[in-house]
Design a protein around this motif. Structure first.
Motif, short mmCIF file in Angstrom:
data_model
loop_
_atom_site.label_atom_id
_atom_site.label_comp_id
_atom_site.label_asym_id
_atom_site.label_seq_id
_atom_site.Cartn_x
_atom_site.Cartn_y
_atom_site.Cartn_z
N THR A 192 -11.38 -38.23 -31.02
CA THR A 192 -10.22 -38.37 -31.85
C THR A 192 -9.99 -37.02 -32.29
N LEU A 193 -8.42 -36.80 -32.36
CA LEU A 193 -7.85 -35.57 -32.68
C LEU A 193 -6.38 -35.73 -33.32
N ALA A 210 -5.28 -25.76 -43.88
CA ALA A 210 -5.11 -27.04 -44.65
C ALA A 210 -5.05 -28.18 -43.82
N PRO A 211 -4.41 -28.47 -42.87
CA PRO A 211 -4.12 -29.55 -42.07
C PRO A 211 -5.62 -29.78 -41.21
N GLU A 212 -5.80 -28.58 -40.68
CA GLU A 212 -7.15 -28.64 -39.71
C GLU A 212 -8.08 -29.04 -40.36
N LEU A 213 -8.30 -28.67 -41.58
CA LEU A 213 -9.46 -28.99 -42.61
C LEU A 213 -9.50 -30.58 -43.01
N LEU A 214 -8.30 -31.04 -43.25
CA LEU A 214 -8.10 -32.63 -43.73
C LEU A 214 -8.41 -33.19 -42.47
N ALA A 215 -8.07 -33.02 -41.33
CA ALA A 215 -8.26 -33.54 -40.07
C ALA A 215 -9.88 -33.48 -39.67
N ALA A 216 -10.61 -32.39 -40.13
CA ALA A 216 -11.82 -32.34 -39.69
C ALA A 216 -12.68 -33.20 -40.56
N PRO A 220 -10.56 -40.75 -40.23
CA PRO A 220 -9.56 -41.53 -40.03
C PRO A 220 -8.28 -41.12 -40.08
N LEU A 221 -7.80 -39.94 -40.27
CA LEU A 221 -6.43 -39.48 -40.50
C LEU A 221 -6.07 -39.17 -39.05
N ARG A 222 -6.89 -38.91 -38.04
CA ARG A 222 -6.45 -38.49 -36.79
C ARG A 222 -5.85 -39.42 -35.99
N SER A 223 -4.82 -39.24 -35.56
CA SER A 223 -3.89 -40.29 -34.83
C SER A 223 -3.94 -40.61 -33.44
#
Length: 231
Positions: A192-193, A210-216, A220-223
């Motif tokens: 997922t990514l 910030a967005p990269e850390l949140l996705a990591a 579940p926030l990876r679309s």
């Protein structure tokens, strides 16, 4: 392909979308788009060496629904031989754009996969193609055609949405059940990514980390996902 009505619907949607105001949010220079493309490149760089191999010079690859040809250009940048590559597309203007902006030698085909021989490819890919197909039978038929064109030991690659978009009824997510049903394989990879685009746009003004850390930290926030299956 047998479902002409579904093909006509897809063509109509893309013709309406192409050149419209909605394309602005996907402009190449937007910070969230740059982050998404970097995510895809990193995932590809991890997946390709353990599937088709790190040396792409002899890999025969077909990109289904190739759009403007960006994936094939990525393969060429990483060492693939243009004459070993092919792309199919249903929209003539997108195919012409791909032809004009890609190294000579790539085989371009307007239409379906009927022109490609059984077992003729090492890699067959489809990027956000299946989510554009709402008809279950057409999804199944296209998956079967991709599997047919792939040689034994070759790899199918799917990049698509994990979630449906409630604001866009013209697309539908690709489920895990469909992936396993369409491309059954003992050897497969799933990754997922990409931070969900609404979040990515909302965080575009923040530092890139910030967005990269949140996705990591919150998978579940990876679309989106990559799925690769070996025939």
């Amino acid at each position: 392909m047998t479902n002409q009505a579904e093909q006509d619907r897809i063509n109509h949607v893309y013709r309406q979308w192409h050149g419209g105001a909605g394309l602005v949010r996907y402009a190449w220079h937007r910070s969230e788009i740059l982050v998404q493309e970097a995510d895809r490149a990193r995932a590809l760089a991890a997946l390709l060496p353990v599937t088709v191999g790190a040396d792409l010079s002899h890999v025969r690859a077909l990109d289904v629904g190739c759009g403007h040809g960006s994936f094939l250009r990525q393969l060429i940048d990483w060492g693939a031989t243009p004459s070993q590559l092919a792309g199919t597309e249903l929209q003539p203007d997108r195919l012409e754009h791909a032809r004009l902006h890609t190294a000579p030698g790539v085989r371009w085909h307007l239409g379906t996969l009927d022109a490609f021989l059984d077992g003729s490819m090492d890699l067959v890919s489809a990027h956000t193609v299946f989510s554009s197909i709402l008809d279950d039978d057409l999804r199944r038929e296209l998956a079967g055609e991709m599997w047919r064109v792939l040689r034994p030991g070759g790899w199918a690659m799917i990049f698509d949405f994990r979630y449906s978009n409630p604001r866009n009824k013209q697309v539908r997510k690709v489920t895990d059940v469909e992936l396993l049903r369409f491309w059954p394989a003992e050897k497969r990879h799933y990754r997922t990514l990409v931070l969900a685009p609404p979040l990515g746009r909302a965080m575009a003004r923040l530092p890139r980390l910030a967005p990269e850390l949140l996705a990591a930290l919150l998978p579940p926030l990876r679309s989106h996902f990559f799925y690769m299956a070996q025939k």
